[in-house]
Design a protein around this motif. Sequence first.
Motif, PDB file in Angstrom:
ATOM      1  N   UNK A 268       2.829   0.955 -13.237  1.00  0.00           N
ATOM      2  CA  UNK A 268       2.988  -0.256 -12.437  1.00  0.00           C
ATOM      3  C   UNK A 268       4.236  -0.161 -11.562  1.00  0.00           C
ATOM      4  N   UNK A 269       5.340   0.239 -12.156  1.00  0.00           N
ATOM      5  CA  UNK A 269       6.594   0.313 -11.390  1.00  0.00           C
ATOM      6  C   UNK A 269       6.513   1.354 -10.282  1.00  0.00           C
ATOM      7  N   UNK A 270       5.861   2.462 -10.573  1.00  0.00           N
ATOM      8  CA  UNK A 270       5.706   3.493  -9.536  1.00  0.00           C
ATOM      9  C   UNK A 270       4.875   2.959  -8.373  1.00  0.00           C
ATOM     10  N   UNK A 271       3.795   2.255  -8.675  1.00  0.00           N
ATOM     11  CA  UNK A 271       2.955   1.687  -7.627  1.00  0.00           C
ATOM     12  C   UNK A 271       3.710   0.598  -6.867  1.00  0.00           C
ATOM     13  N   UNK A 272       4.507  -0.191  -7.584  1.00  0.00           N
ATOM     14  CA  UNK A 272       5.258  -1.258  -6.932  1.00  0.00           C
ATOM     15  C   UNK A 272       6.305  -0.690  -5.973  1.00  0.00           C
ATOM     16  N   UNK A 273       6.937   0.395  -6.353  1.00  0.00           N
ATOM     17  CA  UNK A 273       7.899   1.042  -5.453  1.00  0.00           C
ATOM     18  C   UNK A 273       7.208   1.512  -4.175  1.00  0.00           C
ATOM     19  N   UNK A 276       6.429  -1.574  -2.034  1.00  0.00           N
ATOM     20  CA  UNK A 276       7.623  -2.089  -1.368  1.00  0.00           C
ATOM     21  C   UNK A 276       8.064  -1.187  -0.225  1.00  0.00           C
ATOM     22  N   UNK A 277       7.680   0.078  -0.306  1.00  0.00           N
ATOM     23  CA  UNK A 277       7.994   1.013   0.772  1.00  0.00           C
ATOM     24  C   UNK A 277       6.987   0.915   1.917  1.00  0.00           C
ATOM     25  N   UNK A 278       6.019   0.025   1.778  1.00  0.00           N
ATOM     26  CA  UNK A 278       5.052  -0.197   2.848  1.00  0.00           C
ATOM     27  C   UNK A 278       3.732   0.516   2.677  1.00  0.00           C
ATOM     28  N   UNK A 279       3.534   1.182   1.536  1.00  0.00           N
ATOM     29  CA  UNK A 279       2.287   1.907   1.314  1.00  0.00           C
ATOM     30  C   UNK A 279       1.263   0.965   0.686  1.00  0.00           C
ATOM     31  N   UNK A 280       0.420   0.386   1.503  1.00  0.00           N
ATOM     32  CA  UNK A 280      -0.532  -0.606   1.013  1.00  0.00           C
ATOM     33  C   UNK A 280      -1.735   0.003   0.304  1.00  0.00           C
ATOM     34  N   UNK A 281      -1.811   1.334   0.273  1.00  0.00           N
ATOM     35  CA  UNK A 281      -2.874   1.973  -0.501  1.00  0.00           C
ATOM     36  C   UNK A 281      -2.380   2.390  -1.883  1.00  0.00           C
ATOM     37  N   UNK A 282      -1.209   1.901  -2.268  1.00  0.00           N
ATOM     38  CA  UNK A 282      -0.688   2.191  -3.611  1.00  0.00           C
ATOM     39  C   UNK A 282      -1.691   1.709  -4.660  1.00  0.00           C
ATOM     40  N   UNK A 290      -1.295  -9.873 -11.253  1.00  0.00           N
ATOM     41  CA  UNK A 290      -0.609 -10.598 -10.181  1.00  0.00           C
ATOM     42  C   UNK A 290      -0.775  -9.915  -8.824  1.00  0.00           C
ATOM     43  N   UNK A 291      -0.496  -8.624  -8.750  1.00  0.00           N
ATOM     44  CA  UNK A 291      -0.573  -7.915  -7.471  1.00  0.00           C
ATOM     45  C   UNK A 291      -2.010  -7.863  -6.958  1.00  0.00           C
ATOM     46  N   UNK A 292      -2.962  -7.759  -7.835  1.00  0.00           N
ATOM     47  CA  UNK A 292      -4.369  -7.722  -7.416  1.00  0.00           C
ATOM     48  C   UNK A 292      -4.818  -9.079  -6.899  1.00  0.00           C
ATOM     49  N   UNK A 296      -3.860  -8.646  -3.142  1.00  0.00           N
ATOM     50  CA  UNK A 296      -4.978  -7.788  -2.793  1.00  0.00           C
ATOM     51  C   UNK A 296      -4.755  -6.319  -3.039  1.00  0.00           C
ATOM     52  N   UNK A 297      -3.843  -5.984  -3.937  1.00  0.00           N
ATOM     53  CA  UNK A 297      -3.560  -4.579  -4.220  1.00  0.00           C
ATOM     54  C   UNK A 297      -4.748  -3.920  -4.918  1.00  0.00           C
ATOM     55  N   UNK A 298      -4.898  -2.619  -4.706  1.00  0.00           N
ATOM     56  CA  UNK A 298      -5.956  -1.857  -5.360  1.00  0.00           C
ATOM     57  C   UNK A 298      -5.514  -1.466  -6.762  1.00  0.00           C
TER      58      UNK A 298
END
Length: 306
Positions: A268-273, A276-282, A290-292, A296-298
């Motif tokens: 989760x933390x790796x995907x969140x980083x 936050x860096x702008x990679x919306x395909x994380x 929450x993020x989903x 709309x996170x994958x």
Amino acid sequence: MSQPRAIVAGATYLLTRRALRRHFLFRPDAAITQLIVYALAVSARRYGIRVHALCAMSTHLHVVVTDVEGVLPRFLQFFHRLVALGTKAIRAWEGPVWGHEATSVVRLVTRAAVAEKIAYTLANPVGAGLVRHAREWPGAKVLVGELGRGVLRAKRPGVYFDPSNPAWPEDAAISLALPPAVAEDDADAFRLEVGAELERQEAEAHASMHRKGHRFLGADRVRKISPAQRATSSEPSRGFNPTFAVGRGHADARRIVAAAVRAFRTAYREALEQWRAGLRDALFPAETWWMRVFHGASVSDPVIVL
């Protein structure tokens, strides 16, 4: 920042939330009991939650449920809002009803954990020195014999709930379900298991009260306490907030579940980083909520263990 939490469809949980500064806002009188049962029945039906056990203490609520559809945060938000608004109206209470700490959500991984935590829920008034036996508690509760076959039922409270709103039926009821870990043909054995654990916890509470030279308060005196008063008894520090329970004697299961929790948090933390860096395909781990839901996170597909 709080730890990320996996929301697992089909998981069973012990849920606990406390009143503000341990005020006796949920003192067990008829109006509060009606409110809590009604709010729980309406909320559980709305979100497909299966209710297994309940004990409404004067300062906090314990509920054991199964989140069939993986919508636990929605259920908690709705249920706690109804209880808070109804309590404010009943008690003529200004300000918050709930304490500032987050709801305790403990996933019950094994059948042993489910039995132990249901017994703990029912035994709470005894452990608190209020009544000698769980069945004597005058507030909203479930008895051992009702597990998997009782019904929680209440009429619509006379406060807050608009009779003209179809969301608030005149009568609300929810059947007490068996936990997923218990088969229908094993229900009687499960009730005996919970009953034995309840007796063990009650005996421990009795021995503790005897050592301290204390007496149980009794149901009549519990009913007379002012809701504006606060509990003054010492309380263990809640610095450690468990996220799961496996029951006594299940060390192997504890290691496996702890490793899975660590893996989820790391992913989760790796995907969140990356997010936050702008990679919306994380790609967030399965059971991210929450993020989903809100961004709309994958998320990755859940791992199916055969």
